[in-house]
Enzyme design. Structure first.
Site, PDB file in Angstrom:
ATOM      1  N   ARG A 257      -8.320   0.331   6.657  1.00 23.54           N
ATOM      2  CA  ARG A 257      -8.506   1.427   7.617  1.00 23.54           C
ATOM      3  C   ARG A 257      -9.889   1.391   8.249  1.00 23.54           C
ATOM      4  O   ARG A 257     -10.066   1.760   9.407  1.00 23.54           O
ATOM      5  CB  ARG A 257      -8.245   2.767   6.917  1.00 23.54           C
ATOM      6  CG  ARG A 257      -6.733   2.981   6.654  1.00 23.54           C
ATOM      7  CD  ARG A 257      -6.489   4.013   5.572  1.00 23.54           C
ATOM      8  NE  ARG A 257      -5.066   4.344   5.395  1.00 23.54           N
ATOM      9  CZ  ARG A 257      -4.182   3.591   4.750  1.00 23.54           C
ATOM     10  NH1 ARG A 257      -4.541   2.429   4.219  1.00 23.54           N
ATOM     11  NH2 ARG A 257      -2.921   3.973   4.643  1.00 23.54           N
TER      12      ARG A 257
ATOM     13  N   GLY B 153       1.672  -5.614   4.043  1.00 24.36           N
ATOM     14  CA  GLY B 153       2.491  -4.555   4.642  1.00 24.36           C
ATOM     15  C   GLY B 153       1.634  -3.535   5.371  1.00 24.36           C
ATOM     16  O   GLY B 153       2.026  -3.004   6.416  1.00 24.36           O
TER      17      GLY B 153
ATOM     18  N   SER C 210       5.382   7.450   1.879  1.00 19.10           N
ATOM     19  CA  SER C 210       4.725   6.171   2.172  1.00 19.10           C
ATOM     20  C   SER C 210       3.528   6.404   3.082  1.00 19.10           C
ATOM     21  O   SER C 210       3.662   6.916   4.194  1.00 19.10           O
ATOM     22  CB  SER C 210       5.719   5.236   2.865  1.00 19.10           C
ATOM     23  OG  SER C 210       5.013   4.205   3.534  1.00 19.10           O
TER      24      SER C 210
ATOM     25  N   GLN D  70       1.893   4.060   4.457  1.00 16.50           N
ATOM     26  CA  GLN D  70       1.978   3.125   5.583  1.00 16.50           C
ATOM     27  C   GLN D  70       2.786   3.737   6.720  1.00 16.50           C
ATOM     28  O   GLN D  70       2.412   3.621   7.893  1.00 16.50           O
ATOM     29  CB  GLN D  70       2.580   1.799   5.108  1.00 16.50           C
ATOM     30  CG  GLN D  70       1.625   1.067   4.165  1.00 16.50           C
ATOM     31  CD  GLN D  70       2.212  -0.184   3.558  1.00 16.50           C
ATOM     32  OE1 GLN D  70       3.371  -0.532   3.809  1.00 16.50           O
ATOM     33  NE2 GLN D  70       1.424  -0.874   2.752  1.00 16.50           N
TER      34      GLN D  70
ATOM     35  N   ASP E 150       1.291   1.460  -7.063  1.00 16.10           N
ATOM     36  CA  ASP E 150       0.839   0.061  -7.208  1.00 16.10           C
ATOM     37  C   ASP E 150       0.438  -0.275  -8.645  1.00 16.10           C
ATOM     38  O   ASP E 150       0.251  -1.445  -8.982  1.00 16.10           O
ATOM     39  CB  ASP E 150      -0.352  -0.204  -6.277  1.00 16.10           C
ATOM     40  CG  ASP E 150       0.060  -0.145  -4.807  1.00 16.10           C
ATOM     41  OD1 ASP E 150       1.262  -0.299  -4.506  1.00 16.10           O
ATOM     42  OD2 ASP E 150      -0.825   0.056  -3.960  1.00 16.10           O
TER      43      ASP E 150
END
Ligand code: S3P
Length: 435
Positions: free
Chosen positions: A27, A95, A168, A170, A319
């Site tokens: 980011r 991703g 999510s 993402q 994760d």
């Protein structure tokens, strides 16, 4: 490096400065690229995933200097300043790079194509493509837009309201980046409870973003609220530190310290789970660095018991599940992991690959549709040959299992660790004291 063979050391000791957080590193490049001014980023993660983001951002016309391995200077081109790339953008294994760029580029008036390695090209993209199309984006890809390569013909977007059905970051971040080029505000509701680095960083850059317990609203930037460059030191990655936390907790003679780790509440589910399992884990010196809380974590040899990992905890430790599964195999009693079907859409199908690897080491593991049941028993892991399937977190989770396994453990494709933790194997060698 084709394979690495490990045996359990007598002791684990060390103070480990883990690399910069992967999510924040991505980011810091993406957002500063479209800001006004130049940003100085230190403790940047030079892992393969974040370097994919740097390469793509350079291909979009942004100057990114790298005066040292972990230091970047991003010369922002301002909102609307990106230019059409001359070639396909290769996101590698990442991703985050692909999905955040898809959102950002959907509102830029040029053509771009995003692709990646075989793992990334097999991962689902409808989760971003459907809401971005609803905002007016023109995106296509294999399987009606569900798989990369994704081709984007950027155009003017609409804001509006979108309810997130999966937690999510993402997806959430892709939509917020698209909304930077939308004509109306964007409101997100539903599963907004994923990691919130995007919200924190966009607010710190001057954008008008309001976050409540159940909704996020981003106003289209005006001249006064256009993003301005944000220099920062990236805090240590809790997802990388978690390998050392588990190693120390399961090893009979261990003390490992990870200073300066990001303690953002959306990221530290693993700390809560390890404490619930009985780990001797202490958090010290909690402080704020920029817009993120950080602290030092000390873990010592522990007697662990099984637990349940489910519900809203899942996005806060998604994760870390491969290494938490290793902890569960070394605990007494059963650990149940549920509501974690997202694991099937990661770099590998981590329900299948984690269950297969732990079973190969002699643990009793039952994969389920949305998780697994692990029957733990201290001392049960037996060394064997394990495949990382090029999945960084699997390679590192197997290395931690090897720290307590009987006999030798050989891990194939260990170089995968460099996706998020380039110096992992050197650090592992450093903290071991010979058997
Ligand atoms: C990330 C979000 C998570 C996480 C990934 C990094 C991010 O993925 O697993 O490693 O930086 O936004 P999802 O958004 O698919 O949950």
């Amino acid at each position: 490096m084709k394979g690495i063979t490990l045996t359990a050391p007598k002791r684990l000791r060390g103070v480990i400065e883990v690399p910069g957080d992967k999510s924040i590193s991505h980011r810091s490049v993406l957002f500063n690229a479209i800001a006004t001014g130049s940003a100085h980023i230190t403790h940047f993660l030079p892992g393969a995933d974040c370097l994919s983001t740097v390469a793509c951002i350079r291909a979009l016309g942004v100057t990114v200097e790298q005066p040292a391995e972990r230091e970047l200077i991003v010369h922002g081109v301002g909102l609307g300043g990106l230019r059409e790339p001359a070639d396909v953008l290769d996101c590698g294994n990442s991703g985050t790079t692909l999905r955040l760029l898809a959102g950002l580029l959907a509102g830029h008036p040029f053509f771009s194509v995003l692709t990646g390695d075989a793992s990334l090209r097999s991962r689902p993209q409808r989760r971003i493509v459907v809401p971005l199309r609803a905002m007016g984006a023109q995106i296509d890809g294999r399987d009606d837009g569900d798989r990369a390569p994704l081709a984007i013909r950027g155009n003017r977007l609409r804001g509006g309201h979108y309810e997130l059905s999966i937690a999510s970051a993402q997806v959430k971040s892709a939509l917020l980046l698209a909304a930077l080029n939308a004509e109306q505000p964007l409101t997100l509701t539903g599963r907004i409870d994923s990691r919130d680095h995007t919200e924190r960083m966009l607010a710190a850059m001057g954008l008008e973003i309001t976050v409540t317990a159940d909704q996020i609203t981003l106003q289209p930037p005006s001249e006064a609220t256009a993003p301005t460059a944000l220099s920062l030191r990236v805090p240590g990655d809790p997802s990388s530190a978690a390998f050392w936390w588990v190693a120390a907790a399961i090893h009979p003679d261990a003390e490992l310290v990870t200073p300066g780790v990001c303690l953002n509440p959306t990221r530290i589910g693993a700390i809560e789970v390890l404490q619930a399992m009985g780990a001797d884990l202490t958090v010290m010196n909690e402080r704020l660095e920029g817009s993120e809380p950080v602290g030092d974590v000390v873990v010592r040899s522990s007697t662990l018991r099984g637990t349940t990992i489910a519900g809203t905890l899942i996005p806060r430790l998604i994760d870390e599940i491969p290494v938490l599964a290793v902890a569960a195999a070394c605990a007494s009693g059963e650990t149940v992991i549920r509501d974690a079907q997202e694991l099937r859409a990661k770099e590998t199908d981590r329900i299948a690959t984690v269950a297969a690897g732990l079973s190969a080491m002699g643990a009793v593991v039952e994969p389920t549709a949305d998780g697994m049941v692990i029957v733990g028993q201290p001392g049960q892991l037996q060394g064997t040959t394990l495949n990382s399937f090029h999945d960084h977190r699997l390679a590192m989770a197997w290395a931690i299992a090897a720290m307590v396994a009987r006999g030798e453990t050989t891990i194939l494709e260990p170089a995968a660790a460099a996706v998020s933790y380039p110096e992992f194997w050197q650090t592992l060698a450093m903290v071991q004291e010979a058997a």
